[in-house]
Design a protein around this motif. Structure first.
Motif, PDB file in Angstrom:
ATOM      1  N   THR A  22     -53.450 -86.564  38.912  1.00 34.98           N
ATOM      2  CA  THR A  22     -54.411 -85.725  38.184  1.00 34.98           C
ATOM      3  C   THR A  22     -55.547 -85.250  39.073  1.00 34.98           C
ATOM      4  O   THR A  22     -56.167 -84.236  38.769  1.00 34.98           O
ATOM      5  CB  THR A  22     -54.971 -86.460  36.947  1.00 34.98           C
ATOM      6  OG1 THR A  22     -55.556 -87.695  37.353  1.00 34.98           O
ATOM      7  CG2 THR A  22     -53.892 -86.689  35.909  1.00 34.98           C
ATOM      8  N   ASP A  23     -55.814 -85.946  40.176  1.00 31.58           N
ATOM      9  CA  ASP A  23     -56.851 -85.478  41.113  1.00 31.58           C
ATOM     10  C   ASP A  23     -56.300 -84.445  42.097  1.00 31.58           C
ATOM     11  O   ASP A  23     -56.970 -84.066  43.048  1.00 31.58           O
ATOM     12  CB  ASP A  23     -57.488 -86.654  41.842  1.00 31.58           C
ATOM     13  CG  ASP A  23     -56.542 -87.325  42.836  1.00 31.58           C
ATOM     14  OD1 ASP A  23     -55.379 -86.899  42.984  1.00 31.58           O
ATOM     15  OD2 ASP A  23     -56.974 -88.303  43.484  1.00 31.58           O
ATOM     16  N   LYS A  24     -55.051 -84.013  41.868  1.00 30.38           N
ATOM     17  CA  LYS A  24     -54.346 -82.979  42.640  1.00 30.38           C
ATOM     18  C   LYS A  24     -53.805 -83.461  43.980  1.00 30.38           C
ATOM     19  O   LYS A  24     -53.228 -82.665  44.728  1.00 30.38           O
ATOM     20  CB  LYS A  24     -55.215 -81.716  42.857  1.00 30.38           C
ATOM     21  CG  LYS A  24     -55.700 -81.084  41.565  1.00 30.38           C
ATOM     22  CD  LYS A  24     -54.561 -80.697  40.664  1.00 30.38           C
ATOM     23  CE  LYS A  24     -55.094 -80.069  39.378  1.00 30.38           C
ATOM     24  NZ  LYS A  24     -54.147 -80.041  38.306  1.00 30.38           N
ATOM     25  N   THR A  32     -50.978 -85.361  46.234  1.00 26.79           N
ATOM     26  CA  THR A  32     -49.531 -85.383  46.043  1.00 26.79           C
ATOM     27  C   THR A  32     -48.889 -86.461  46.911  1.00 26.79           C
ATOM     28  O   THR A  32     -49.494 -86.952  47.872  1.00 26.79           O
ATOM     29  CB  THR A  32     -48.901 -84.024  46.404  1.00 26.79           C
ATOM     30  OG1 THR A  32     -49.137 -83.761  47.793  1.00 26.79           O
ATOM     31  CG2 THR A  32     -49.465 -82.904  45.547  1.00 26.79           C
ATOM     32  N   GLU A  44     -50.129 -86.116  36.985  1.00 28.21           N
ATOM     33  CA  GLU A  44     -49.976 -84.839  36.304  1.00 28.21           C
ATOM     34  C   GLU A  44     -48.495 -84.529  36.149  1.00 28.21           C
ATOM     35  O   GLU A  44     -48.053 -83.979  35.145  1.00 28.21           O
ATOM     36  CB  GLU A  44     -50.683 -83.744  37.102  1.00 28.21           C
ATOM     37  CG  GLU A  44     -50.672 -82.390  36.450  1.00 28.21           C
ATOM     38  CD  GLU A  44     -51.483 -81.398  37.263  1.00 28.21           C
ATOM     39  OE1 GLU A  44     -50.882 -80.408  37.727  1.00 28.21           O
ATOM     40  OE2 GLU A  44     -52.702 -81.626  37.448  1.00 28.21           O
ATOM     41  N   LYS A  45     -47.706 -84.938  37.177  1.00 28.62           N
ATOM     42  CA  LYS A  45     -46.290 -84.609  37.153  1.00 28.62           C
ATOM     43  C   LYS A  45     -45.526 -85.559  38.073  1.00 28.62           C
ATOM     44  O   LYS A  45     -45.992 -85.914  39.148  1.00 28.62           O
ATOM     45  CB  LYS A  45     -46.099 -83.166  37.619  1.00 28.62           C
ATOM     46  CG  LYS A  45     -44.698 -82.643  37.528  1.00 28.62           C
ATOM     47  CD  LYS A  45     -44.662 -81.176  37.920  1.00 28.62           C
ATOM     48  CE  LYS A  45     -43.260 -80.626  37.790  1.00 28.62           C
ATOM     49  NZ  LYS A  45     -43.186 -79.245  38.227  1.00 28.62           N
TER      50      LYS A  45
END
Length: 152
Positions: free
Chosen positions: A117-119, A121, A90-91
């Motif tokens: 994307t699955d959050k 980190t 995602e980032k």
């Protein structure tokens, strides 16, 4: 040939070769530093966006990539394949970026933060080595990165 002739020829040789301008060493300039910093920032942008082909083009054909908890990857084509198999992000951001060098060799370090994307980190650090071939553009020749998070 007598000793005087040999001595005279030696003096002439030294005079001719000693007076030739010596090649100046290649300097690492502020423009080089900006270029390498831009390459680090392009990695965050391109890799973070999933544009692995653009990201991999920064690497030399013989580059070495050392991801954490995985075997070393050698060569631009295999580095591209590794990027394409990487879990979607995602980032990706880099901080504490340092870049320096001498002549045609540069190096940089940074911290990274990844949000998948699955959050999930990850945070860690990296070391990047750059090379500028004679008459060519800067390229990445080695990257090693690892996580600051404890192993699971």
């Amino acid at each position: 040939m007598n000793h005087q002739t040999i001595a005279f020829l030696a003096v002439v040789f030294v005079a001719i070769t000693g007076c030739q301008p010596q090649p100046q060493p290649v300097q690492f300039t502020t423009e080089d530093e900006a270029t390498l910093r831009g390459m680090v920032e392009a990695t965050a942008r391109d890799f973070g966006a999933g544009d692995m082909e653009t990201w991999a083009q920064q690497y030399a054909n013989d580059a070495v990539f050392q991801p954490p908890n995985a075997p070393m990857v050698v060569g631009q084509a295999d580095i591209l394949a590794l990027g394409q198999a990487f879990p979607p992000l995602e980032k990706l951001t880099f901080s504490n970026i340092t870049v320096s060098g001498e002549g045609n060799i540069g190096y940089g370090t940074s911290s990274y933060d990844m949000v998948f994307t699955d959050k999930t980190t990850d945070q860690g650090k990296q070391l990047v080595v750059f090379r500028r071939p004679s008459g060519g553009a800067w390229e990445i020749v080695a990257v090693s990165f690892n996580s600051d998070l404890p192993a699971q």
